[in-house]
Design a protein around this motif. Structure first.
Motif, PDB file in Angstrom:
ATOM      1  N   TYR A  80      20.053   7.363  77.061  1.00  0.00           N
ATOM      2  CA  TYR A  80      18.986   7.291  77.894  1.00  0.00           C
ATOM      3  C   TYR A  80      19.244   6.959  79.428  1.00  0.00           C
ATOM      4  N   PRO A  81      19.466   8.209  80.200  1.00  0.00           N
ATOM      5  CA  PRO A  81      19.926   8.121  81.472  1.00  0.00           C
ATOM      6  C   PRO A  81      18.849   7.808  82.417  1.00  0.00           C
ATOM      7  N   LYS A  82      19.144   7.377  83.729  1.00  0.00           N
ATOM      8  CA  LYS A  82      18.062   7.218  84.890  1.00  0.00           C
ATOM      9  C   LYS A  82      17.660   8.371  85.145  1.00  0.00           C
ATOM     10  N   THR A  89      18.858  15.697  78.579  1.00  0.00           N
ATOM     11  CA  THR A  89      18.828  14.852  77.438  1.00  0.00           C
ATOM     12  C   THR A  89      19.043  15.600  76.107  1.00  0.00           C
ATOM     13  N   GLU A 121      13.247   8.904  82.085  1.00  0.00           N
ATOM     14  CA  GLU A 121      12.475   7.885  81.076  1.00  0.00           C
ATOM     15  C   GLU A 121      11.176   8.522  80.419  1.00  0.00           C
ATOM     16  N   GLU A 164      30.157   6.765  82.741  1.00  0.00           N
ATOM     17  CA  GLU A 164      29.281   8.059  82.782  1.00  0.00           C
ATOM     18  C   GLU A 164      29.886   9.138  83.213  1.00  0.00           C
ATOM     19  N   THR A 223      21.227  -3.136  82.861  1.00  0.00           N
ATOM     20  CA  THR A 223      21.405  -2.040  83.820  1.00  0.00           C
ATOM     21  C   THR A 223      22.346  -2.491  84.638  1.00  0.00           C
ATOM     22  N   GLN A 230      13.678   3.049  78.473  1.00  0.00           N
ATOM     23  CA  GLN A 230      14.285   2.743  79.971  1.00  0.00           C
ATOM     24  C   GLN A 230      15.688   3.121  80.078  1.00  0.00           C
ATOM     25  N   TYR A 231      16.117   2.997  81.187  1.00  0.00           N
ATOM     26  CA  TYR A 231      17.488   3.540  81.275  1.00  0.00           C
ATOM     27  C   TYR A 231      18.329   2.618  80.866  1.00  0.00           C
TER      28      TYR A 231
END
Length: 349
Positions: free
Chosen positions: A308-310, A342, A313, A296, A284, A319-320
């Motif tokens: 898989y963005p923050k 997403t 989840e 990004e 990360t 996970q991010y």
């Protein structure tokens, strides 16, 4: 007296004869012309209208680029064209799974086409040729069955019938066939932190082309971006997950490692990227580097998303991962970035 009577009768006869001739001349002048040209004019007009009607009814391949989720008259035109060459589709004007399947099947039957399920210029040219060739032996459904041979994984995850779909969702709810290996894998001309000629350098052609563009733009921005891991086979993913499960337990491992068949790396559309600042690791911390921040902000311009963005989840069930890029095409990527959603949310809308 008798002579005068005869003369009067003669004059009367002359007057009657003159009137009759005059009337006949007037009637002759009033008759419409019967020239050949004027008689054929209505026939010519009728033929022109018939030809025009036939042209309007002719089924043609639309010129616009189309893909899954698109709607409207252009999609209806595409569906009509596909029906004309033998596909059994509805004409509802919605580019859904059946239309995506038909386009993918068509693309798989011609080497010059990339099988993505996206209707583009190259596909239009082939479809137009099929529509013009009444003697074609083209067989709808020959290359891509509507249903996968194995419909469930050993873990009970449904198996996708169209693994070639550029917009396929691959996650814990939809898996790829165990024997799926993309036929168009190539090695993109980008930097890797290793020199070995490994399968993980590869991506599908459509994704590799756009990854090269992304890296070129990153170079211009003065960044030091590296590609770390692309294609991964079902068997390779099986070994990786087994190792992680042995070390962390299966449930914990499945938060950061996909079960075989459920990994996007098997699609050939994903690439993990990194930089020297994080010692070429996939963690990360990459999201805080200049390279991570640039990716990004700009990945969507080249058709990629951070899969898989923050903060997502609970939706992605992973996970991010700021390093994991997935190719979906520029149109979809830009829309998802604009909405901050997403891939799961994109298709749930």
């Amino acid at each position: 007296m008798k002579k005068k009577l005869i003369i009067a009768l003669a004059v009367l006869l002359l007057l009657i004869s003159g009137c009759s001739t005059s009337n006949n001349n007037e009637e002759s002048q009033e008759q419409p012309s019967s020239s050949p040209d004027k008689q054929e004019t209505p026939v010519d007009n009728e033929e022109t209208e018939t030809d025009k009607a036939q042209q309007e009814e002719k089924i043609t391949a639309p010129k616009e680029t189309l893909q899954k989720k698109d709607e409207g008259k252009n999609v209806t035109s595409l569906q009509n064209a596909l029906r004309e060459i033998g596909y059994k589709l509805s004409e509802d004007g919605v580019y859904e799974e059946a239309t995506t399947w038909a386009i993918t099947d068509l693309q798989l039957q011609f080497e010059k086409l990339q099988a993505t399920g996206v209707y583009n210029k190259a596909t239009q040219n082939v479809l137009s040729s099929l529509l013009e060739d009444a003697e074609t032996d083209f067989q709808p459904g020959k290359a891509l069955p509507k249903q996968a041979e194995t419909t469930m994984t050993s873990h009970g995850t449904p198996v996708l019938s169209n693994p070639y779909d550029q917009l396929a969702i691959v996650n814990k709810e939809f898996a790829l066939p165990a024997d799926y290996v993309p036929e168009d894998l190539v090695t993109p001309n980008v930097r890797f932190p290793f020199t070995e000629d490994l399968p993980k350098k590869q991506m599908r052609q459509v994704a590799a082309d756009h990854l090269e563009e992304l890296f070129a733009a990153a170079d211009e921005a003065g960044l030091d971006l590296y590609a770390q891991s692309g294609f991964r086979s079902y068997d390779r993913q099986d070994a990786i997950f087994a190792s992680n499960a042995a070390e962390h337990g299966e449930e914990a491992a499945n938060n950061f490692s996909a079960r075989p068949g459920e990994s996007e790396h098997q699609t050939g559309l994903a690439m993990d990227v990194t930089s020297p600042e994080v010692n070429f690791q996939l963690n990360t911390d990459f999201g805080e580097t200049d390279e991570g921040k640039w990716v990004e902000e700009h990945a969507a311009e080249y058709g990629f998303i951070i899969r898989y963005p923050k903060g997502k989840e609970t939706i992605t069930q992973y996970q991010y991962e700021p390093w994991h890029l997935r190719y979906v095409g520029e149109e979809t990527a830009k829309e998802m970035m604009k909405e901050g959603i997403t891939l799961e949310e994109y298709f749930a809308e």
